[in-house]
Design a protein around this motif. Structure first.
Motif, PDB file in Angstrom:
ATOM      1  N   GLU A 261     -13.805  14.670  27.142  1.00  0.00           N
ATOM      2  CA  GLU A 261     -13.847  15.499  25.856  1.00  0.00           C
ATOM      3  C   GLU A 261     -14.976  14.898  24.941  1.00  0.00           C
ATOM      4  N   VAL A 262     -15.553  15.677  24.137  1.00  0.00           N
ATOM      5  CA  VAL A 262     -16.623  15.309  23.214  1.00  0.00           C
ATOM      6  C   VAL A 262     -15.704  15.586  21.729  1.00  0.00           C
ATOM      7  N   PHE A 263     -15.745  14.793  20.946  1.00  0.00           N
ATOM      8  CA  PHE A 263     -14.772  14.514  19.829  1.00  0.00           C
ATOM      9  C   PHE A 263     -15.696  14.192  18.594  1.00  0.00           C
ATOM     10  N   SER A 264     -15.421  15.078  17.531  1.00  0.00           N
ATOM     11  CA  SER A 264     -15.932  14.594  16.327  1.00  0.00           C
ATOM     12  C   SER A 264     -15.117  14.863  15.406  1.00  0.00           C
ATOM     13  N   GLY A 265     -15.406  14.222  14.084  1.00  0.00           N
ATOM     14  CA  GLY A 265     -14.487  14.316  12.965  1.00  0.00           C
ATOM     15  C   GLY A 265     -13.134  13.577  13.232  1.00  0.00           C
ATOM     16  N   GLY A 266     -12.277  14.065  12.414  1.00  0.00           N
ATOM     17  CA  GLY A 266     -10.854  13.500  12.257  1.00  0.00           C
ATOM     18  C   GLY A 266     -10.924  12.503  10.976  1.00  0.00           C
ATOM     19  N   TYR A 267      -9.727  12.230  10.549  1.00  0.00           N
ATOM     20  CA  TYR A 267      -9.507  11.455   9.280  1.00  0.00           C
ATOM     21  C   TYR A 267      -9.675  10.178   9.598  1.00  0.00           C
ATOM     22  N   ILE A 268      -9.564   9.057   8.492  1.00  0.00           N
ATOM     23  CA  ILE A 268      -9.228   7.848   8.462  1.00  0.00           C
ATOM     24  C   ILE A 268      -8.102   7.306   8.654  1.00  0.00           C
ATOM     25  N   THR A 269      -7.676   6.421   9.284  1.00  0.00           N
ATOM     26  CA  THR A 269      -6.340   5.890   9.360  1.00  0.00           C
ATOM     27  C   THR A 269      -6.479   4.401   8.721  1.00  0.00           C
ATOM     28  N   TYR A 270      -5.422   3.647   8.358  1.00  0.00           N
ATOM     29  CA  TYR A 270      -4.929   2.417   8.086  1.00  0.00           C
ATOM     30  C   TYR A 270      -3.406   2.280   8.607  1.00  0.00           C
ATOM     31  N   PRO A 271      -3.231   0.926   8.627  1.00  0.00           N
ATOM     32  CA  PRO A 271      -1.681   0.490   8.814  1.00  0.00           C
ATOM     33  C   PRO A 271      -0.951   1.174   8.336  1.00  0.00           C
ATOM     34  N   ASP A 272      -1.122   1.625   6.925  1.00  0.00           N
ATOM     35  CA  ASP A 272      -0.011   2.167   6.185  1.00  0.00           C
ATOM     36  C   ASP A 272      -0.002   3.843   6.307  1.00  0.00           C
ATOM     37  N   PHE A 273      -0.843   4.376   7.073  1.00  0.00           N
ATOM     38  CA  PHE A 273      -0.958   5.818   7.252  1.00  0.00           C
ATOM     39  C   PHE A 273       0.178   6.428   7.436  1.00  0.00           C
ATOM     40  N   PRO A 274       0.646   7.517   6.494  1.00  0.00           N
ATOM     41  CA  PRO A 274       1.790   8.214   6.950  1.00  0.00           C
ATOM     42  C   PRO A 274       1.618   9.117   8.025  1.00  0.00           C
ATOM     43  N   CYS A 275       2.600   8.735   8.939  1.00  0.00           N
ATOM     44  CA  CYS A 275       2.851   9.442  10.128  1.00  0.00           C
ATOM     45  C   CYS A 275       2.990  10.868   9.968  1.00  0.00           C
ATOM     46  N   ILE A 276       2.264  11.823  10.679  1.00  0.00           N
ATOM     47  CA  ILE A 276       2.465  13.273  10.502  1.00  0.00           C
ATOM     48  C   ILE A 276       3.365  13.709  11.885  1.00  0.00           C
ATOM     49  N   THR A 277       4.154  14.661  11.444  1.00  0.00           N
ATOM     50  CA  THR A 277       5.002  15.149  12.483  1.00  0.00           C
ATOM     51  C   THR A 277       4.669  16.602  12.874  1.00  0.00           C
TER      52      THR A 277
END
Lengths: 303, 112
Positions: A261-277
């Motif tokens: 895959e070539v992949f670009s973008g996406g958001y920034i995460t941190y240890p307290d990132f709220p999990c998306i369901t």
């Protein structure tokens, strides 16, 4: 302390020469070494010796290796993996070309995970003093670095539990059967600030779905697609966007049939990132946001 | 040139020892369910009912020796060296995608 990134993937290829032409010529990785019949490569913005190892014979993933920050991490993880009920073995310096001491374990899903502390350093293509933004002599898609790996497991929930409970990964996104359920059908897990370093979806144990290389932006993804067309690389899906991770993507196949895959973008995460369901009924949109449906290859074509 | 007979429909297309079964299908304006197209995944396994093919490189996991010996081949890797009969399963969705275009180009698929 702990795991700092996905360091390298080792994959099997049916035709080593064709694979080198693909990863070096089309993706633009640099061959950094050859030993024991294997070829080692890295992206121009990676400083460690390699991020991809090609091993002749067959297809699929030999192992995924994660770099840890300190020597103490190896000892700690050795104990924690054993306490979780898995067998851990030591990987001695030099067993893997250019890689220092490490530990290795086979997950219940059959995937081999290795942790290591040191790798020989070669430096980035631009240098680190008053650097230009990109180096001369780029080839093909000119991918700067490995981004993540996605595998299949018969029990994705257990796979995600290993990474969160033992290796302290966080889950950025997960797929559950229906709203309110905590049963993980798929999980995107991170230790870096990206949406995922490793991910799992349901499928046969031990299989590779794909490994991905980062690109800076949407236009570079399109340009990578142009290169696929010019050089006859079979495309699976894309260019499109993922709902999960928000990344922009093309899935394609290497000359042995391993999915890249070539992949670009996406958001920034941190240890307290709220999990998306995501609920399973919206999975089409989650995987391919624009088309909103899975193609018949996504969950069945594996190596 | 060789002839490829596709079972069970008896769809008949032109082939060549230089083109895989899948490439011949494409040239004739047809498509079928394909995976990696590089001999790695095994999704395009089809049954060789008659005739001989030359196989390009593929992974053992995509086509184990036992299946190969029973006549299974990979559409993406099988080069027909003579007239062949190939059986394609229902779930592989053999379908016309551009029959008119292919006819203009000189390929004439026909049902026998």
């Amino acid at each position: 302390m702990g795991v700092i990134r996905l360091g390298f993937v080792e994959v099997r290829v049916t035709d080593l020469d064709a694979a080198v032409r693909h990863y070096q010529g089309s993706l633009g990785l640099e061959v950094t070494g050859q030993a024991n019949g294997k070829v080692f490569l890295k992206g121009w913005d990676e400083w460690d010796h390699h991020s991809v190892v090609l091993q002749p014979g067959g297809v699929g993933l030999v192992k995924m290796a994660f770099k840890v920050e300190g020597d103490q991490d190896l000892e700690d993880f050795e104990k924690r993996i054993a306490a979780w009920g898995l067998t851990v073995s030591r990987v001695h310096r030099g067993e893997d070309f250019a890689v220092g001491e490490g530990i290795s374990t086979e997950l219940p899903s059959g995937h081999v995970v290795q942790l290591y502390r040191e790798m020989e350093t070669l430096g980035v293509g631009t240098g680190t003093e008053n650097p230009d933004p990109w180096p001369e002599g780029q080839r093909g898609m000119a991918v700067p670095r490995l981004d993540h790996v996605l595998v299949t497991a018969e029990d994705p929930h257990l796979f995600a539990r290993f990474f969160t409970e033992v290796l302290d990964f966080h889950i950025s996104e997960r797929v559950v059967p229906q709203a309110g359920s905590d049963q993980i059908l798929g999980a995107w897990l991170f230790r870096t600030n990206t949406p995922h370093d490793v991910a799992v979806i349901p499928g046969p144990n031990g299989k590779l779905h794909h490994f991905a290389f980062y690109l800076d932006n949407w236009y570079e993804v399109l340009r990578a697609g142009d290169i696929m067309a010019k050089t006859g690389i079979p495309v699976d899906v894309g260019p499109t966007r993922h709902g999960i991770t928000r990344g922009q993507t093309i899935y394609f196949f290497d000359p042995s049939g391993n999915r890249n895959e070539v992949f670009s973008g996406g958001y920034i995460t941190y240890p307290d990132f709220p999990c998306i369901t995501w609920t399973a009924d919206q999975l089409g949109k989650g995987i391919f946001y624009i088309q909103r449906e899975l193609n018949d290859r996504f969950t069945t074509v594996l190596t | 040139m060789v002839t490829i007979y596709l079972m069970p429909s008896w769809l008949t297309i032109a082939g060549s020892p230089q083109a895989t079964v899948w490439e011949a299908l494409q040239a004739a304006g047809y498509a079928m369910r394909m995976g990696c197209r590089r001999g790695g995944c095994g999704i395009c396994q089809v049954r060789l009912r008659a005739g001989r093919v030359q196989m390009g490189a593929y992974a053992e996991t995509a086509l184990p020796e036992e299946q190969r010996s029973q006549g299974w081949v990979l559409a993406c890797r099988a080069y027909p060296v003579e007239d062949v009969e190939i059986e394609i399963r229902d779930d592989q969705h053999l379908r016309p995608v551009a029959p008119w275009w292919a006819r203009v180009a000189g390929n004439r698929p026909s049902n026998r």
